[in-house]
Design a protein around this motif. Sequence first.
Motif, PDB file in Angstrom:
ATOM      1  N   ARG A 215       0.845  -1.198   0.000  1.00 33.17           N
ATOM      2  CA  ARG A 215       0.000   0.000   0.000  1.00 33.17           C
ATOM      3  C   ARG A 215       0.874   1.238   0.000  1.00 33.17           C
ATOM      4  O   ARG A 215       2.054   1.196   0.365  1.00 33.17           O
ATOM      5  N   LYS A 216       0.307   2.367  -0.368  1.00 33.77           N
ATOM      6  CA  LYS A 216       1.040   3.622  -0.357  1.00 33.77           C
ATOM      7  C   LYS A 216       1.284   4.069   1.082  1.00 33.77           C
ATOM      8  O   LYS A 216       0.427   3.913   1.957  1.00 33.77           O
ATOM      9  N   LEU A 217       2.441   4.662   1.297  1.00 33.83           N
ATOM     10  CA  LEU A 217       2.802   5.115   2.636  1.00 33.83           C
ATOM     11  C   LEU A 217       1.799   6.140   3.163  1.00 33.83           C
ATOM     12  O   LEU A 217       1.458   6.126   4.345  1.00 33.83           O
ATOM     13  N   GLU A 218       1.333   7.023   2.298  1.00 37.27           N
ATOM     14  CA  GLU A 218       0.394   8.040   2.757  1.00 37.27           C
ATOM     15  C   GLU A 218      -0.885   7.417   3.326  1.00 37.27           C
ATOM     16  O   GLU A 218      -1.498   7.975   4.246  1.00 37.27           O
ATOM     17  N   GLU A 219      -1.291   6.256   2.821  1.00 41.42           N
ATOM     18  CA  GLU A 219      -2.476   5.586   3.338  1.00 41.42           C
ATOM     19  C   GLU A 219      -2.219   5.036   4.740  1.00 41.42           C
ATOM     20  O   GLU A 219      -3.075   5.136   5.625  1.00 41.42           O
ATOM     21  N   TYR A 220      -1.031   4.449   4.937  1.00 47.44           N
ATOM     22  CA  TYR A 220      -0.678   3.967   6.264  1.00 47.44           C
ATOM     23  C   TYR A 220      -0.646   5.121   7.271  1.00 47.44           C
ATOM     24  O   TYR A 220      -1.129   4.990   8.400  1.00 47.44           O
ATOM     25  N   ILE A 221      -0.055   6.246   6.864  1.00 50.68           N
ATOM     26  CA  ILE A 221       0.048   7.389   7.770  1.00 50.68           C
ATOM     27  C   ILE A 221      -1.330   7.939   8.105  1.00 50.68           C
ATOM     28  O   ILE A 221      -1.626   8.261   9.269  1.00 50.68           O
ATOM     29  N   LEU A 222      -2.189   8.029   7.114  1.00 50.62           N
ATOM     30  CA  LEU A 222      -3.543   8.532   7.357  1.00 50.62           C
ATOM     31  C   LEU A 222      -4.291   7.617   8.321  1.00 50.62           C
ATOM     32  O   LEU A 222      -4.975   8.088   9.249  1.00 50.62           O
ATOM     33  N   ASP A 223      -4.157   6.312   8.133  1.00 46.50           N
ATOM     34  CA  ASP A 223      -4.841   5.362   9.010  1.00 46.50           C
ATOM     35  C   ASP A 223      -4.329   5.454  10.448  1.00 46.50           C
ATOM     36  O   ASP A 223      -5.110   5.371  11.404  1.00 46.50           O
ATOM     37  N   ALA A 224      -3.014   5.595  10.613  1.00 47.90           N
ATOM     38  CA  ALA A 224      -2.422   5.548  11.951  1.00 47.90           C
ATOM     39  C   ALA A 224      -2.438   6.898  12.657  1.00 47.90           C
ATOM     40  O   ALA A 224      -2.708   6.971  13.861  1.00 47.90           O
ATOM     41  N   TYR A 225      -2.174   7.976  11.913  1.00 47.16           N
ATOM     42  CA  TYR A 225      -1.988   9.287  12.534  1.00 47.16           C
ATOM     43  C   TYR A 225      -3.060  10.305  12.168  1.00 47.16           C
ATOM     44  O   TYR A 225      -3.056  11.432  12.688  1.00 47.16           O
ATOM     45  N   GLY A 226      -3.961   9.927  11.274  1.00 44.01           N
ATOM     46  CA  GLY A 226      -5.008  10.856  10.877  1.00 44.01           C
ATOM     47  C   GLY A 226      -4.488  11.961   9.980  1.00 44.01           C
ATOM     48  O   GLY A 226      -3.352  11.912   9.482  1.00 44.01           O
ATOM     49  N   ALA A 227      -5.311  12.980   9.807  1.00 42.92           N
ATOM     50  CA  ALA A 227      -4.978  14.054   8.874  1.00 42.92           C
ATOM     51  C   ALA A 227      -3.760  14.865   9.317  1.00 42.92           C
ATOM     52  O   ALA A 227      -3.102  15.502   8.484  1.00 42.92           O
ATOM     53  N   ASP A 228      -3.453  14.862  10.628  1.00 47.87           N
ATOM     54  CA  ASP A 228      -2.302  15.637  11.102  1.00 47.87           C
ATOM     55  C   ASP A 228      -0.973  15.011  10.690  1.00 47.87           C
ATOM     56  O   ASP A 228       0.053  15.691  10.673  1.00 47.87           O
ATOM     57  N   GLY A 229      -0.978  13.733  10.374  1.00 47.71           N
ATOM     58  CA  GLY A 229       0.219  13.078   9.875  1.00 47.71           C
ATOM     59  C   GLY A 229       1.333  12.952  10.898  1.00 47.71           C
ATOM     60  O   GLY A 229       1.126  13.057  12.107  1.00 47.71           O
ATOM     61  N   ALA A 230       2.542  12.731  10.387  1.00 46.87           N
ATOM     62  CA  ALA A 230       3.723  12.517  11.230  1.00 46.87           C
ATOM     63  C   ALA A 230       4.438  13.834  11.486  1.00 46.87           C
ATOM     64  O   ALA A 230       4.447  14.732  10.641  1.00 46.87           O
ATOM     65  N   ASP A 231       5.064  13.919  12.667  1.00 48.08           N
ATOM     66  CA  ASP A 231       5.848  15.109  13.014  1.00 48.08           C
ATOM     67  C   ASP A 231       7.252  15.049  12.438  1.00 48.08           C
ATOM     68  O   ASP A 231       7.811  16.065  12.025  1.00 48.08           O
ATOM     69  N   ILE A 232       7.831  13.852  12.432  1.00 50.77           N
ATOM     70  CA  ILE A 232       9.204  13.670  11.956  1.00 50.77           C
ATOM     71  C   ILE A 232       9.263  12.394  11.127  1.00 50.77           C
ATOM     72  O   ILE A 232       8.684  11.374  11.499  1.00 50.77           O
ATOM     73  N   ILE A 233       9.980  12.449   9.994  1.00 50.49           N
ATOM     74  CA  ILE A 233      10.242  11.265   9.178  1.00 50.49           C
ATOM     75  C   ILE A 233      11.757  11.054   9.137  1.00 50.49           C
ATOM     76  O   ILE A 233      12.510  11.985   8.830  1.00 50.49           O
TER      77      ILE A 233
END
Length: 342
Positions: A215-233
């Motif tokens: 799956r696309k990484l953005e989908e994983y991030i949306l599922d886990a962290y919601g619209a606010d996303g990650a603070d640090i990559i």
Amino acid sequence: MKQAEMVQPGKIVVSEVARPSAGPGQVLVKVSMSGVCGSDVHAYLGEHPFISCPVVPGHEFSGTITEVGEGVTDWEMGQKVTMEPSLVCGTCYNCRRGRYNICMNLRVVGCQAPGSMAEYLSIPVDKVIPLPDEMSFEAGALVEPAAVAVHLVRRGGPVGGKKVVVMGAGTIGLMVMQVARAHGAAEIMQTDVVPQRLELAADLGADHLANVADRKLEEYILDAYGADGADIIYECVGIESTIASAIEVARKGSVIVVGGVFGKKTLVDMALVQDHELELIGTLMYTRDDFTEAVRLIAAGRILTAPLVSHRYPLEQAAAAFETARKGGADVMKVLVQVSKT
């Protein structure tokens, strides 16, 4: 003594050479274990921009002091140690400001100077790092990559309470995850394309797993962290697709720390970096404080090293060790070479 030398890309030769001695201000270390690093593999492939053959590789290692040179008073025979392998000038702009890891004249043991895949290695006393007596030589050999991870996490700023993504579940990526956890990250997502590595990440403490082959990484991030996303990559892979993906999925105004070693030039979307006001931060090596913290975290069990070691070879089979690291695969993590028995 025996040493393994990378005489040309793709060729490792083990031979007998004269044993060095400890000069003034040096100690002589009998090397026990030495790791094969990703940068070593790049050099083996002839793809590292700053390493040329011939060279004795190896910059992550452990051993014991067998000789002290003139003027050395604070170290004893038989003491268990590792080394901060950066050889710096001490006088350039960055050295004068304490950022000697990016010395303008930087040389690295095992890269531009003889390394630890030799039974004995003489090193400057100011680069010696003590190890606890109870720490194994295998764990001691992983202090250097742990220091890389500590420095990488620190470069991204305080991680306490933050939601982070660690791209890549190799040795460095898994250590970065453990350092971020130890330093108080709220949630950690680990990415990779190898299910076995993601399983290991879960065992070591990752909260979320992202198999980006599925799956696309953005989908994983949306599922886990919601619209606010990650603070640090934290980018710990070093290929164009991963840094491009990091830039694409980063929340506006967030931080990307680049720790992967890139063997080739890459194209990235700098328009997104500019428009999204991203902080794109490079990271190289470490300072002594990072080593001290790495030793502390390993000794305290906050960084687990044993699960990261997948292969062990004697020095006589150093060529096989490099081939294993080069080929990689689901079952290949940290490859160690037992240089001598101590």
